[in-house]
Design an enzyme around this catalytic site. Structure first.
Site, PDB file in Angstrom:
ATOM      1  N   THR A   1      47.562  37.280  35.338  1.00 35.22           N
ATOM      2  CA  THR A   1      48.843  37.189  35.617  1.00 35.22           C
ATOM      3  C   THR A   1      49.415  35.818  35.053  1.00 35.22           C
ATOM      4  O   THR A   1      50.820  35.799  34.866  1.00 35.22           O
ATOM      5  CB  THR A   1      49.032  36.774  37.227  1.00 35.22           C
TER       6      THR A   1
ATOM      7  N   TYR B   1      37.577  45.555  25.321  1.00 35.82           N
ATOM      8  CA  TYR B   1      37.658  46.168  24.020  1.00 35.82           C
ATOM      9  C   TYR B   1      36.202  46.689  23.650  1.00 35.82           C
ATOM     10  O   TYR B   1      35.997  47.607  23.260  1.00 35.82           O
ATOM     11  CB  TYR B   1      38.472  45.564  23.064  1.00 35.82           C
TER      12      TYR B   1
ATOM     13  N   TYR C   1      34.537  38.313  36.665  1.00 31.97           N
ATOM     14  CA  TYR C   1      35.836  39.275  37.090  1.00 31.97           C
ATOM     15  C   TYR C   1      35.545  40.493  36.550  1.00 31.97           C
ATOM     16  O   TYR C   1      35.608  40.844  35.289  1.00 31.97           O
ATOM     17  CB  TYR C   1      36.984  38.362  36.259  1.00 31.97           C
TER      18      TYR C   1
ATOM     19  N   ARG D   1      41.452  47.389  33.139  1.00 29.47           N
ATOM     20  CA  ARG D   1      41.856  46.831  31.986  1.00 29.47           C
ATOM     21  C   ARG D   1      41.107  46.525  30.963  1.00 29.47           C
ATOM     22  O   ARG D   1      41.500  46.672  29.770  1.00 29.47           O
ATOM     23  CB  ARG D   1      42.405  45.472  32.649  1.00 29.47           C
TER      24      ARG D   1
ATOM     25  N   LYS E   1      34.930  38.402  41.306  1.00 34.56           N
ATOM     26  CA  LYS E   1      36.483  38.751  41.639  1.00 34.56           C
ATOM     27  C   LYS E   1      36.210  40.319  41.533  1.00 34.56           C
ATOM     28  O   LYS E   1      36.130  40.579  40.152  1.00 34.56           O
ATOM     29  CB  LYS E   1      37.497  38.284  40.675  1.00 34.56           C
TER      30      LYS E   1
END
Length: 295
Positions: free
Chosen positions: A47, A109, A135, A140, A164
């Site tokens: 974010t 990636y 995380y 993503r 997370k």
């Protein structure tokens, strides 16, 4: 002892029209969060648009946030990278600057194996002493940390304390907590799953919604922590339309528009992110009004 319990804001980074970080507005946003009950600040995550910052700029923002908060609430620095050496160096700097913990995204990636993930996170854990929250956001990164891998890391490293979880896979999350034997501090990575995640043992959320609704997000978490899941569920349901609007385009495009709607000079996004589409912005504005955040 968890780094924090409740709602941690994945804070946005305001920019000036020339693209530089707007530190004056960032300070104002930090104060707004603290005044409205946010339980922790997570700086330079997704974010915060850390992916488009230079390493120096990234860590300047982290340092500024730590100094501005001044230990009033925990500050957790996003220091993840798909390069292990970079993640180590950023994490060491965050510790030097006084961060209360770091948030490490899975290497994107590269798509590491589970063994590669273990070696990657272990390298950071060996280099610092402050707590680490992993995380997991496969949508993503293209990479999923399996439950067994998370448990292994949390059991073998005393400073790898939690995760997370933004998998959106409650079955995987439940299995992870089943086999964890209490060794994982779990945080929801999705604002529409706070109550489900906390019902299986979560400590709170690392939240996009908190940028514009810190008090309400805190209250959802606090109800869960108090064992009042009925009230928490009602608050969660009320927030769902706004959460949907905040994710109608890729984060943080909508939330920066929402911040502007409530009077913050959030500024432009950095390419390749672009401004919100007018039809989506109109829906977001309507949901902000319905939620009582603007007239």
């Amino acid at each position: 002892m968890a780094i924090f319990k409740g709602a941690g804001v994945a804070i946005a980074t305001p920019f000036k029209e020339n693209g530089e970080v707007n530190y004056d507005e960032f300070a104002r946003l930090i104060e707004f969060q603290i005044e409205n009950g946010t339980d922790a600040i997570i700086v330079c995550g997704t974010t915060g648009e850390a992916a488009t910052m230079s390493e120096k700029e990234h860590m300047d923002v982290v340092k500024f946030c730590i100094e501005k908060v001044n230990k009033r609430i925990p500050v957790i620095a996003g220091t993840g990278s798909n390069c292990t050496e970079t993640a180590v160096e950023l994490s060491k700097l965050a510790e030097e600057y006084g961060a209360d913990g770091v948030l490490l995204v899975t290497p994107y990636y590269n798509k590491a194996t589970q063994n590669g993930l273990i070696k990657h996170f272990s390298a950071v854990a060996d280099a610092i002493s402050i707590p680490i929250i992993l995380y997991n956001v496969p949508s993503r990164t293209g990479c999923n940390i399996l439950p067994e891998t998370v448990v292994k890391l949390c059991k073998e490293y005393k400073n790898i304390v939690g995760i997370k979880d933004a998998t959106g896979n409650i079955a995987q999350t439940s299995h992870m907590m089943q086999i964890a034997d209490g060794c994982i501090d779990l945080y929801s990575g999705n604002d529409d799953e706070i109550v489900p995640i906390m019902s299986v043992g979560g400590q709170g959320v690392i939240s996009v919604l908190s940028n514009v609704a810190p008090r309400q997000t805190h209250d959802i978490c606090q109800k869960c922590l108090d064992g009042d899941f009925k009230s928490a569920r009602e608050l969660q349901f009320k927030a769902l339309p706004l959460v949907k609007a905040l994710f109608s385009e890729v984060n943080p495009i909508p939330v920066k528009s929402a911040l502007k709607m409530i009077g913050f000079e959030a500024g432009p996004l950095r390419l390749p992110l672009t401004e919100m589409e007018p039809e989506h912005e109109a829906v977001l504005r309507e949901e902000m009004k319905k939620f009582g955040l603007m007239k």
